[in-house]
Every structure is written in structure tokens, then in C-alpha cells.
Scaffold this motif. Structure first.
Motif, PDB file in Angstrom:
ATOM      1  N   ASP A 146       0.887  -1.253   0.245  1.00 52.98           N
ATOM      2  CA  ASP A 146      -0.063  -0.010   0.014  1.00 52.98           C
ATOM      3  C   ASP A 146       0.798   1.220  -0.107  1.00 52.98           C
ATOM      4  N   LYS A 147       2.241   1.148  -0.004  1.00 52.03           N
ATOM      5  CA  LYS A 147       2.918   2.486  -0.092  1.00 52.03           C
ATOM      6  C   LYS A 147       3.935   2.314  -1.240  1.00 52.03           C
ATOM      7  N   VAL A 148       4.560   1.175  -1.399  1.00 51.80           N
ATOM      8  CA  VAL A 148       5.676   1.182  -2.699  1.00 51.80           C
ATOM      9  C   VAL A 148       5.520   0.007  -3.421  1.00 51.80           C
ATOM     10  N   VAL A 149       6.119  -0.030  -4.422  1.00 50.44           N
ATOM     11  CA  VAL A 149       6.233  -1.224  -5.546  1.00 50.44           C
ATOM     12  C   VAL A 149       7.631  -1.883  -5.421  1.00 50.44           C
ATOM     13  N   LEU A 150       7.826  -3.234  -4.968  1.00 51.25           N
ATOM     14  CA  LEU A 150       8.897  -3.663  -4.908  1.00 51.25           C
ATOM     15  C   LEU A 150       9.338  -4.760  -6.182  1.00 51.25           C
ATOM     16  N   GLU A 151      10.519  -4.618  -6.629  1.00 52.25           N
ATOM     17  CA  GLU A 151      10.795  -5.595  -7.706  1.00 52.25           C
ATOM     18  C   GLU A 151      11.676  -6.805  -7.339  1.00 52.25           C
ATOM     19  N   VAL A 152      10.964  -8.008  -7.682  1.00 51.22           N
ATOM     20  CA  VAL A 152      11.761  -9.185  -7.382  1.00 51.22           C
ATOM     21  C   VAL A 152      12.618  -9.574  -8.616  1.00 51.22           C
ATOM     22  N   VAL A 153      13.935  -9.873  -8.517  1.00 53.39           N
ATOM     23  CA  VAL A 153      14.779 -10.188  -9.679  1.00 53.39           C
ATOM     24  C   VAL A 153      14.869 -11.500  -9.601  1.00 53.39           C
ATOM     25  N   ALA A 154      15.703 -12.066 -11.032  1.00 50.47           N
ATOM     26  CA  ALA A 154      16.020 -13.553 -11.199  1.00 50.47           C
ATOM     27  C   ALA A 154      17.480 -13.623 -10.025  1.00 50.47           C
ATOM     28  N   PRO A 155      17.363 -14.853  -9.439  1.00 48.53           N
ATOM     29  CA  PRO A 155      18.596 -14.974  -8.477  1.00 48.53           C
ATOM     30  C   PRO A 155      19.792 -15.343  -9.548  1.00 48.53           C
ATOM     31  N   ALA A 156      19.580 -15.934 -10.613  1.00 51.90           N
ATOM     32  CA  ALA A 156      20.502 -16.367 -11.711  1.00 51.90           C
ATOM     33  C   ALA A 156      20.271 -16.570 -12.955  1.00 51.90           C
ATOM     34  N   ASP A 157      21.121 -16.880 -13.877  1.00 54.19           N
ATOM     35  CA  ASP A 157      20.757 -17.218 -15.141  1.00 54.19           C
ATOM     36  C   ASP A 157      19.966 -18.452 -15.452  1.00 54.19           C
ATOM     37  N   GLY A 158      18.890 -18.396 -16.339  1.00 57.60           N
ATOM     38  CA  GLY A 158      18.151 -19.716 -16.462  1.00 57.60           C
ATOM     39  C   GLY A 158      16.847 -19.578 -16.919  1.00 57.60           C
ATOM     40  N   VAL A 159      15.859 -20.357 -16.649  1.00 51.45           N
ATOM     41  CA  VAL A 159      14.551 -20.397 -17.227  1.00 51.45           C
ATOM     42  C   VAL A 159      13.589 -20.341 -15.736  1.00 51.45           C
ATOM     43  N   LEU A 160      12.486 -19.418 -16.042  1.00 48.72           N
ATOM     44  CA  LEU A 160      11.450 -19.290 -15.135  1.00 48.72           C
ATOM     45  C   LEU A 160      10.757 -20.762 -15.085  1.00 48.72           C
ATOM     46  N   ALA A 161      10.691 -21.612 -14.273  1.00 47.10           N
ATOM     47  CA  ALA A 161      10.050 -22.828 -14.356  1.00 47.10           C
ATOM     48  C   ALA A 161       8.556 -23.084 -14.036  1.00 47.10           C
ATOM     49  N   ASP A 399       7.888   5.645 -12.890  1.00 45.45           N
ATOM     50  CA  ASP A 399       8.375   4.247 -12.990  1.00 45.45           C
ATOM     51  C   ASP A 399       8.004   3.315 -11.881  1.00 45.45           C
ATOM     52  N   GLY A 400       7.494   3.692 -10.942  1.00 44.61           N
ATOM     53  CA  GLY A 400       7.361   2.813  -9.613  1.00 44.61           C
ATOM     54  C   GLY A 400       8.399   2.593  -9.066  1.00 44.61           C
ATOM     55  N   LYS A 401       9.597   3.431  -8.652  1.00 45.34           N
ATOM     56  CA  LYS A 401      10.822   3.236  -8.353  1.00 45.34           C
ATOM     57  C   LYS A 401      10.830   3.920  -6.848  1.00 45.34           C
ATOM     58  N   LEU A 402       9.806   4.483  -6.295  1.00 48.63           N
ATOM     59  CA  LEU A 402       9.880   5.344  -5.282  1.00 48.63           C
ATOM     60  C   LEU A 402      10.037   4.306  -3.897  1.00 48.63           C
ATOM     61  N   THR A 403      10.999   4.617  -3.079  1.00 47.50           N
ATOM     62  CA  THR A 403      11.365   4.094  -1.973  1.00 47.50           C
ATOM     63  C   THR A 403      10.493   4.319  -0.738  1.00 47.50           C
ATOM     64  N   LEU A 404      10.204   3.497   0.177  1.00 49.29           N
ATOM     65  CA  LEU A 404       9.399   3.672   1.319  1.00 49.29           C
ATOM     66  C   LEU A 404       9.962   4.931   2.153  1.00 49.29           C
ATOM     67  N   ASP A 405      11.099   5.173   2.192  1.00 56.49           N
ATOM     68  CA  ASP A 405      11.906   6.451   2.869  1.00 56.49           C
ATOM     69  C   ASP A 405      11.446   7.636   2.101  1.00 56.49           C
ATOM     70  N   GLU A 406      11.366   7.533   0.741  1.00 61.21           N
ATOM     71  CA  GLU A 406      10.800   8.821   0.094  1.00 61.21           C
ATOM     72  C   GLU A 406       9.414   9.147   0.065  1.00 61.21           C
ATOM     73  N   MET A 407       8.632   8.053   0.765  1.00 62.43           N
ATOM     74  CA  MET A 407       7.278   8.382   0.682  1.00 62.43           C
ATOM     75  C   MET A 407       6.821   8.819   2.075  1.00 62.43           C
ATOM     76  N   GLN A 408       7.672   8.477   3.162  1.00 66.45           N
ATOM     77  CA  GLN A 408       7.123   8.750   4.340  1.00 66.45           C
ATOM     78  C   GLN A 408       7.598  10.183   5.044  1.00 66.45           C
ATOM     79  N   GLY A 409       6.845  10.687   6.243  1.00 63.43           N
ATOM     80  CA  GLY A 409       6.910  11.817   6.568  1.00 63.43           C
ATOM     81  C   GLY A 409       6.470  13.018   5.619  1.00 63.43           C
ATOM     82  N   GLY A 410       6.946  14.194   5.652  1.00 63.95           N
ATOM     83  CA  GLY A 410       6.332  15.398   5.179  1.00 63.95           C
ATOM     84  C   GLY A 410       5.587  16.087   6.210  1.00 63.95           C
ATOM     85  N   ASN A 411       5.841  17.456   6.331  1.00 65.24           N
ATOM     86  CA  ASN A 411       4.811  18.378   7.076  1.00 65.24           C
ATOM     87  C   ASN A 411       4.056  19.096   6.490  1.00 65.24           C
TER      88      ASN A 411
END
Length: 496
Positions: A146-161, A399-411
Motif C-alpha cells: 500500500d506504499k511502494v512497489v517492490l521488484e523481485v529479480v532473477a537469482p541467476a541465469d536460467g529459465v522461469l520454471a 516508473d514505480g521506483k519510489l522507496t518507502l523512505d521517500e514516501m514517509q514523513g512530510g510536514n
């Protein structure tokens, strides 16, 4: 020995039923009389139990399939038949994908650690499909909180099984959502794909007997109806929906009147994203939990526009930043916040918290909705640093790259509806902040200046504030200060 799992006898006057929930999957060991699957009719829910100890070899009728009495919906391999089960399982969709990734080490694709206070997340978008080759650190899937979008990357070269959690599924931290076969190639994928295609061409795999009977009664083929069941299976409801659309369109096509024939009127139902649900909740909270009031003013933008026209090229060349309006807005707001500390404060229970720093939230429109990343310590930033900071936040938001730290706070928040053509609005507070400033479209209007009418580029300002902490005097004084600074921008540069 393989034992058939069948639909039990249905109650009198019940023609067919629906496979509601499978409690086991192929390869699972089961014991005699264990509930395997729930069969739902329009009157009761029937439990189908294991006829003997053994292993589930195959599930023939997926959840949502319409079935008849005595219809075979699965197979059980009696005894310790775990080795025999995988031989029957390739008919299942899940088994086809790993076959395309043989010859490598199986690595789990997991949900990353979620931000603090975030309990779970949603699978937003898979960017690859089972059988496709992937490279190390390639983005496989977006996980939305509900705050940020996280990317999950491939751990190695190969095939998504395998994809274990489809788009829209709710998942927790460290949950396994897919399998990558490290070092494998996608060479075997076409074989699996062709096998899947052959299955889809077979009507008995795509539709149960009851559905095929209903199709035959209306002169339809399985291919005529789009299946919404698991694995693309055609359900009874799919056929009925198809027939209802067809019958609704028939009168219009047959009408003799010369009136134009309207096409089918369709609706699309899409679940809210987590971000949209959070926005809705927070907006409602702001309306219900604050004493919100809005005050207005207007500002002559000609001095700033003249200043920009004179120096924008030199400014961009020197600072590699575009000289926009937002830099002036942020500068003016920061100075006004210094003069009116109540506007920079917030309520915490029975206390008022005065913030001796200036972090300003900038409303940014993204494809996922409106977000408010924070530009920090604006009192220490130059005009160029402010412009570059806003640009970076806007690009990350898009691009959906905002981090949680960049979204929190603000006066305090600035929102600029003018970029979309808004002439006037009453912005809603961004809790726990106490005020928000709305900027609007700059539009030429006739104005009285020293007894004469002049055409000037004017902009309305709107300050929404929490009347519990900010009085009318402070709110009006704050807005007038911003107006005076914008109408004489040299004051911003000279710190006057």
C-alpha cells in the motif's frame, strides 16, 4: 493401482454440480476417508473422501468445473504410490512449466522483506512466463504494497520454471512465489507448450460433460465460448453468459426501424489496487477526523513568468535543470512555513508537535494513482536543487521506483492541479499534516490595476487546513505571504 475419484450421487432434481474446492493437489499423500474435494450444488455442498490410503495422481476437473453424478474428477494411486503420481500429473498446468526448465538447479523466487508496518503485499505484474529464459538480476515480478512497489529479480541465469502465485494473489514476506531453474535453457519449452496446446484443443479437457451437453443443445462449439475457469476451462456460467449476450444482441440486429444499431454495452470490473484502496481510506479518514476548511486567494504570475523568460536558458545551461514554477512554489511555501509555525505543526493525541525542519510532500500523478513523495530540508536547497529533486521524484513515481523512505514523513503538501487544467479546487489534507496548498491553472484575466484594466496571468491559490490547530488569521496570513512572495520573486532570492 489407480482408483477413480468420482462425483457422488446428486440429490433428486439436481442435474449437475460445481467443483468448489480441492483440498489436495497431485502428489499429496492422503488417508482413507480424508476429504479431498467439495462439490457444490444449488442446495448442498457434498464432500468427496478418499476411498483408500494413497497418493493423488491427477486432478481431472479443476475448481469451477460443472460436473455430473458419477463423473470422474480425479485419480488416486493406492498405497505408497508417490513415485507413480508424477507420471499422471503432467496433465496439470503446473507440471508443464518445470518440464521446460530441465537440467538446472531449482532456485526459489521469494517475496522480499516488506517495509515496517506492512503486513502483506499483492502480486502486481509478472513480466515473464513459465518456460521463458531469464538473466541474473532481471526483474521478474512487481510486488505491490500500500506504499511502494517492490521488484523481485532473477537469482541467476536460467529459465522461469514455475509461477506459484498468480497476479492479484496476496503474499507475505519470504513467501515462495516462483521457481527459476539456474543454468537451464528454454529449449524444452516448445515441447511443453505444444502439449498444452494439444490439451486445449481437446474439448474434454476444456469443458466437462454437462457443459458440452449445454453447448450441443444450443449448437455451439467449445471454441465459441471464452472460458474463465482454471486453465481456461469453459464453465456453465460462461455458456450462459455467452447465450445471454447473444440473445440481447439479436433484437437490435433484427429491428426493422432505420434507427442506428448500438453495439453491445459492456462493463469491466477491475479490483482496486492496494495503492488506490489506501488513497481511498486516507481521504475518507482526512474528511472524517479533521476540522477541514479551505481559504482562497489569487496571485499575479507575471513577475515570475518574466523572470523565467529572461533567465530560463542560462539557468538550464548552468544548473542542468529546467526553471519551472514548482521551484518558486516550494521556496515561497518554505518561507511562509518559517513565519507561521502552526502550519508546519501536527496534532498527536492531545499534543501539538512543532517541526523545526521543512520537509514538503509533492503530489505526483502516476499510472497507479496520486502519491506524495517528500522533498526534505527545502530550506537548505537552492532553486536548482529543488527543481532537480522534484524531477527525480516525478520520474521515480512514474516508473514505480519510489522507496518507502521517500514516501514517509512530510510536514506540508503542495499539489498542482493546474498541470491538468484545474482552475479551482479544495484539496484534501494529507494526514497527519495540518495543511495542503493547491496551485491551479494560470489564466489571463482582466484585473483592475491602479484604476485601469489590465490583462494579467492570474492563478488561484487554495489552502485547506485543519481548523483544530490553525486559526483563520494564521491561514489567511500564510496564504497572503505566499501571494506576496510569488508576486515579488526577488524577495525569495534576497531572503526578504
Amino acid at each position: 493401482m489407480a482408483i477413480e475419484i468420482k462425483v457422488p450421487q446428486l440429490p433428486e432434481s439436481v442435474a449437475d454440480a460445481t467443483v468448489a474446492t480441492w483440498h489436495v493437489k497431485p502428489g499429496d499423500k492422503v488417508s482413507r476417508d480424508q476429504n479431498l474435494v467439495d462439490i457444490e450444488t444449488d442446495k448442498v455442498v457434498l464432500e468427496v473422501v478418499a476411498p483408500a490410503d494413497g497418493v493423488i495422481g491427477e486432478i481431472i476437473a479443476a475448481e469451477g468445473t460443472t460436473v455430473l453424478a458419477e463423473e470422474v474428477i480425479g485419480q488416486l494411486v493406492e498405497g505408497e504410490g508417490a513415485a507413480a503420481a508424477p507420471a499422471a500429473a503432467p496433465a496439470a498446468a503446473e507440471a508443464a512449466a518445470p518440464a521446460a526448465a530441465t537440467g538446472g538447479e531449482a532456485l526459489e523466487v521469494k517475496v522480499p522483506q516488506l517495509p515496517e508496518s506492512v503486513a502483506d503485499a499483492t502480486i502486481a505484474t509478472w513480466h515473464v512466463q513459465p518456460g521463458q529464459a531469464v538473466t541474473r538480476d532481471q526483474n521478474l515480478v512487481d510486488i505491490e504494497t500500500d506504499k511502494v512497489v517492490l521488484e523481485v529479480v532473477a537469482p541467476a541465469d536460467g529459465v522461469l520454471a514455475e509461477i506459484r502465485q498468480a497476479e492479484g494473489a496476496t503474499v507475505g514476506a519470504d513467501e515462495v512465489i516462483g521457481i527459476v531453474m539456474a543454468g537451464a535453457t528454454a529449449a524444452a519449452a516448445p515441447a511443453a507448450a505444444s502439449a498444452a496446446a494439444a490439451d486445449s484443443d481437446n474439448d474434454t479437457e476444456v469443458a466437462g460433460p454437462a457443459v458440452r451437453r449445454l453447448l450441443a443443445e444450443h449448437g455451439l462449439q467449445v471454441a465459441d465460448v471464452k472460458g474463465t475457469g482454471k486453465g481456461g476451462r469453459v464453465t456453465k456460467e460462461d455458456v450462459e453468459n455467452h447465450l445471454s449476450k447473444k440473445s440481447a444482441a439479436a433484437p437490435a440486429a433484427a429491428a426493422a426501424a432505420p434507427a442506428p444499431v448500438l453495439g453491445e454495452r459492456e462493463e469491466k470490473r477491475v479490483p482496486m489496487t492496494r495503492l488506490r484502496k489506501t488513497i481511498a481510506t486516507r481521504l475518507l479518514e482526512a474528511k472524517n477526523s479533521t476540522a477541514m476548511l479551505t481559504t482562497f486567494n489569487e496571485v499575479n504570475m507575471k513577475p515570475i513568468m518574466d523572470l523565467r523568460a529572461k533567465y530560463k536558458d542560462e539557468f538550464e545551461k548552468r544548473h542542468d535543470a529546467r526553471l519551472g514554477f514548482m521551484g518558486f512554489y516550494v521556496k515561497a511555501v518554505t518561507e511562509a512555513l518559517k513565519r507561521f509555525p502552526e502550519v508546519n505543526a501536527s496534532i498527536d493525541g492531545d499534543d501539538i508537535v512543532y517541526h523545526n525542519y521543512f520537509d514538503i510532500s509533492i503530489a505526483v500523478s502516476t499510472p497507479r494513482g496520486l502519491v506524495t513523495p517528500v522533498l526534505r530540508d527545502t530550506d537548505k536547497l537552492s532553486l536548482a536543487e529543488i527543481e532537480n529533486g522534484i524531477r527525480d521524484l516525478a520520474i521515480k513515481g512514474r516508473d514505480g521506483k519510489l522507496t518507502l523512505d521517500e514516501m514517509q514523513g512530510g510536514n506540508f503538501t503542495i499539489t498542482n492541479g493546474g498541470v491538468f487544467g484545474s482552475l479551482l479546487s479544495t484539496p484534501i489534507l494529507n494526514p497527519p499534516q495540518s495543511a495542503i496548498l493547491g496551485m491551479h491553472k494560470i489564466q489571463d484575466r482582466p484585473m483592475a490595476v491602479n484604476g485601469k484594466v489590465e490583462i494579467l496571468p492570474m492563478m488561484y491559490l487554495a489552502l485547506s487546513y485543519d481548523h483544530r490547530i490553525i486559526d483563520g488569521k494564521e491561514s489567511v496570513g500564510f496564504l497572503v505571504t505566499i501571494k506576496d512572495l510569488l508576486e515579488d520573486p526577488h524577495r525569495l532570492l534576497l531572503d526578504l
